[in-house]
Motif scaffolding. Structure first.
Motif, PDB file in Angstrom:
ATOM      1  N   ASP A  41       1.731  25.593   8.200  1.00 32.51           N
ATOM      2  CA  ASP A  41       2.837  26.041   6.795  1.00 32.51           C
ATOM      3  C   ASP A  41       3.876  25.775   6.169  1.00 32.51           C
ATOM      4  O   ASP A  41       3.588  24.273   6.889  1.00 32.51           O
ATOM      5  CB  ASP A  41       2.588  28.100   7.557  1.00 32.51           C
ATOM      6  CG  ASP A  41       1.375  27.989   8.175  1.00 32.51           C
ATOM      7  OD1 ASP A  41       0.009  28.353   7.699  1.00 32.51           O
ATOM      8  OD2 ASP A  41       1.333  29.551   8.438  1.00 32.51           O
ATOM      9  N   SER A  42       3.931  25.825   5.279  1.00 32.05           N
ATOM     10  CA  SER A  42       4.726  25.408   4.400  1.00 32.05           C
ATOM     11  C   SER A  42       5.536  26.403   3.477  1.00 32.05           C
ATOM     12  O   SER A  42       5.373  27.851   3.320  1.00 32.05           O
ATOM     13  CB  SER A  42       4.470  23.710   3.922  1.00 32.05           C
ATOM     14  OG  SER A  42       3.179  23.951   2.577  1.00 32.05           O
ATOM     15  N   ALA A  44       7.123  26.241  -1.118  1.00 28.92           N
ATOM     16  CA  ALA A  44       7.739  25.139  -1.996  1.00 28.92           C
ATOM     17  C   ALA A  44       8.721  25.501  -2.229  1.00 28.92           C
ATOM     18  O   ALA A  44       8.403  27.002  -2.742  1.00 28.92           O
ATOM     19  CB  ALA A  44       6.712  25.036  -2.328  1.00 28.92           C
ATOM     20  N   ALA A  98       9.400  20.985  -0.604  1.00 28.57           N
ATOM     21  CA  ALA A  98       8.718  21.306  -0.351  1.00 28.57           C
ATOM     22  C   ALA A  98       9.271  20.955   1.311  1.00 28.57           C
ATOM     23  O   ALA A  98       9.737  20.406   1.126  1.00 28.57           O
ATOM     24  CB  ALA A  98       6.911  21.492  -0.582  1.00 28.57           C
ATOM     25  N   ILE A 100       7.262  21.350   5.801  1.00 26.82           N
ATOM     26  CA  ILE A 100       6.696  22.580   6.642  1.00 26.82           C
ATOM     27  C   ILE A 100       7.449  22.933   7.692  1.00 26.82           C
ATOM     28  O   ILE A 100       8.600  23.080   7.601  1.00 26.82           O
ATOM     29  CB  ILE A 100       5.987  21.500   8.115  1.00 26.82           C
ATOM     30  CG1 ILE A 100       6.927  20.489   8.357  1.00 26.82           C
ATOM     31  CG2 ILE A 100       5.549  20.389   7.072  1.00 26.82           C
ATOM     32  CD1 ILE A 100       6.568  20.286   9.171  1.00 26.82           C
ATOM     33  N   GLN A 133       2.561  33.961  -1.602  1.00 21.18           N
ATOM     34  CA  GLN A 133       2.189  33.179  -0.401  1.00 21.18           C
ATOM     35  C   GLN A 133       0.035  33.390  -1.202  1.00 21.18           C
ATOM     36  O   GLN A 133      -0.157  34.170  -1.055  1.00 21.18           O
ATOM     37  CB  GLN A 133       1.622  33.632   0.418  1.00 21.18           C
ATOM     38  CG  GLN A 133       3.407  33.741   1.679  1.00 21.18           C
ATOM     39  CD  GLN A 133       3.373  34.869   2.410  1.00 21.18           C
ATOM     40  OE1 GLN A 133       2.666  35.633   2.909  1.00 21.18           O
ATOM     41  NE2 GLN A 133       4.263  34.024   3.740  1.00 21.18           N
ATOM     42  N   SER A 136      -3.481  26.516   1.389  1.00 23.88           N
ATOM     43  CA  SER A 136      -3.801  25.382   1.165  1.00 23.88           C
ATOM     44  C   SER A 136      -4.625  24.639   1.535  1.00 23.88           C
ATOM     45  O   SER A 136      -5.209  24.901   2.969  1.00 23.88           O
ATOM     46  CB  SER A 136      -1.982  24.638   1.023  1.00 23.88           C
ATOM     47  OG  SER A 136      -2.033  23.727   0.803  1.00 23.88           O
ATOM     48  N   SER A 143      -3.980  25.809   5.167  1.00 21.58           N
ATOM     49  CA  SER A 143      -2.823  26.681   5.877  1.00 21.58           C
ATOM     50  C   SER A 143      -1.928  27.745   4.781  1.00 21.58           C
ATOM     51  O   SER A 143      -2.116  27.452   3.695  1.00 21.58           O
ATOM     52  CB  SER A 143      -1.789  25.301   6.300  1.00 21.58           C
ATOM     53  OG  SER A 143      -1.614  24.742   5.559  1.00 21.58           O
ATOM     54  N   GLN A 145       1.139  28.487   2.151  1.00 17.87           N
ATOM     55  CA  GLN A 145       1.980  27.878   1.684  1.00 17.87           C
ATOM     56  C   GLN A 145       2.969  28.954   0.885  1.00 17.87           C
ATOM     57  O   GLN A 145       2.241  30.256   0.102  1.00 17.87           O
ATOM     58  CB  GLN A 145       2.122  26.578   0.479  1.00 17.87           C
ATOM     59  CG  GLN A 145       3.273  26.388  -0.325  1.00 17.87           C
ATOM     60  CD  GLN A 145       3.361  24.628  -1.163  1.00 17.87           C
ATOM     61  OE1 GLN A 145       2.480  24.338  -1.933  1.00 17.87           O
ATOM     62  NE2 GLN A 145       3.523  23.710  -0.237  1.00 17.87           N
ATOM     63  N   THR A 146       4.178  29.056   1.188  1.00 17.41           N
ATOM     64  CA  THR A 146       4.827  30.193   0.874  1.00 17.41           C
ATOM     65  C   THR A 146       6.342  29.123  -0.610  1.00 17.41           C
ATOM     66  O   THR A 146       6.529  29.076   0.164  1.00 17.41           O
ATOM     67  CB  THR A 146       6.049  31.214   1.337  1.00 17.41           C
ATOM     68  OG1 THR A 146       5.023  31.424   2.770  1.00 17.41           O
ATOM     69  CG2 THR A 146       6.568  32.315   0.657  1.00 17.41           C
ATOM     70  N   SER A 195      -0.587  23.133  -5.999  1.00 19.24           N
ATOM     71  CA  SER A 195       0.350  23.639  -5.860  1.00 19.24           C
ATOM     72  C   SER A 195       1.927  24.413  -7.285  1.00 19.24           C
ATOM     73  O   SER A 195       2.370  25.079  -7.366  1.00 19.24           O
ATOM     74  CB  SER A 195       1.461  24.365  -4.519  1.00 19.24           C
ATOM     75  OG  SER A 195       1.690  22.770  -3.953  1.00 19.24           O
TER      76      SER A 195
END
Length: 211
Positions: A41-42, A44, A98, A100, A133, A136, A143, A145-146, A195
């Motif tokens: 997950d990641s 940004a 961004a 991970i 959230q 992606s 996954s 992304q927040t 994103s």
């Protein structure tokens, strides 16, 4: 950054970031399969410098984007890619800051670290506003992304940024007018991920008129 050479495509080697899978399933009585990738997950972060009224973004070379610029017939394994026909700058993207999620920290703490590492701003945790959230790469990895938003000042700048030792990242600053023109380009592929577009349109809709 664009000084890329000796580009060669090879089969997937051992990776600590990607885990390939094939999912087999039955849907409405029909047997199917789908190739997938397990990835981290990641986070940004949309960064706005209120001292000079610019968005703080990052620029970097993305091998996957570069590959996407190469015609399929020229993607031969173990054969050098013609970097004259396919200039490496085709793989340069503009993105949000961004990173991970690979540490036992809160998402906000990871976002704070990424802002410092990539852009050189030391922001307090309470300056990071949670946005949303989302998934992606729904076709391959899905996954999470927040996204966060933060405002910075020149006084918060403590380093040049640029990422960690194994990264090569440049900071890019764009005014609101410049970012509007960038995301509304016609007739060209915008070398930025979805994103990024989500984050920029969120900023223009929710923050731009209030600054």
């Amino acid at each position: 950054m664009e000084k890329i050479s000796n580009v060669i495509m090879r089969p997937l080697e051992r990776s600590i970031y990607l885990k390939p899978y094939t999912m087999h399933f039955t849907q409405n009585g029909q047997e199917k399969s789908w190739d997938l990738l397990g990835v981290h997950d990641s986070v940004a972060i949309i960064i706005y410098n209120i001292t000079r009224n610019v968005l703080v973004l990052v620029k970097q070379f993305r091998p996957a984007v570069y590959l996407g610029s190469i015609n399929i017939e020229d993607r031969k394994l173990d054969c050098p890619i013609d970097i004259v026909k396919y200039p490496p700058e085709n793989g340069i993207t503009i993105e949000l800051c961004a990173g991970i999620v690979d540490k036992t920290l809160s998402l906000a703490e990871i976002a704070k670290e990424e802002v410092l590492e990539e852009c050189g701003y030391d922001v307090p945790l309470n300056a990071l506003q949670f946005i949303n959230q989302y998934r992606s790469g729904v076709g391959t990895s899905a996954s999470i992304q927040t996204a966060f938003y933060c405002e910075v000042t020149d006084d918060m700048k403590v380093s040049h940024g640029g990422g960690t030792n194994d990264e090569l990242i440049e900071t890019v600053e764009m005014s609101v007018d410049e970012i509007r023109k960038y995301v509304t380009q016609k007739g060209v592929v915008v070398n930025s991920p979805p994103s990024f577009l989500f984050g920029i349109y969120w900023f223009l809709l929710n923050k731009c008129s209030k600054l």
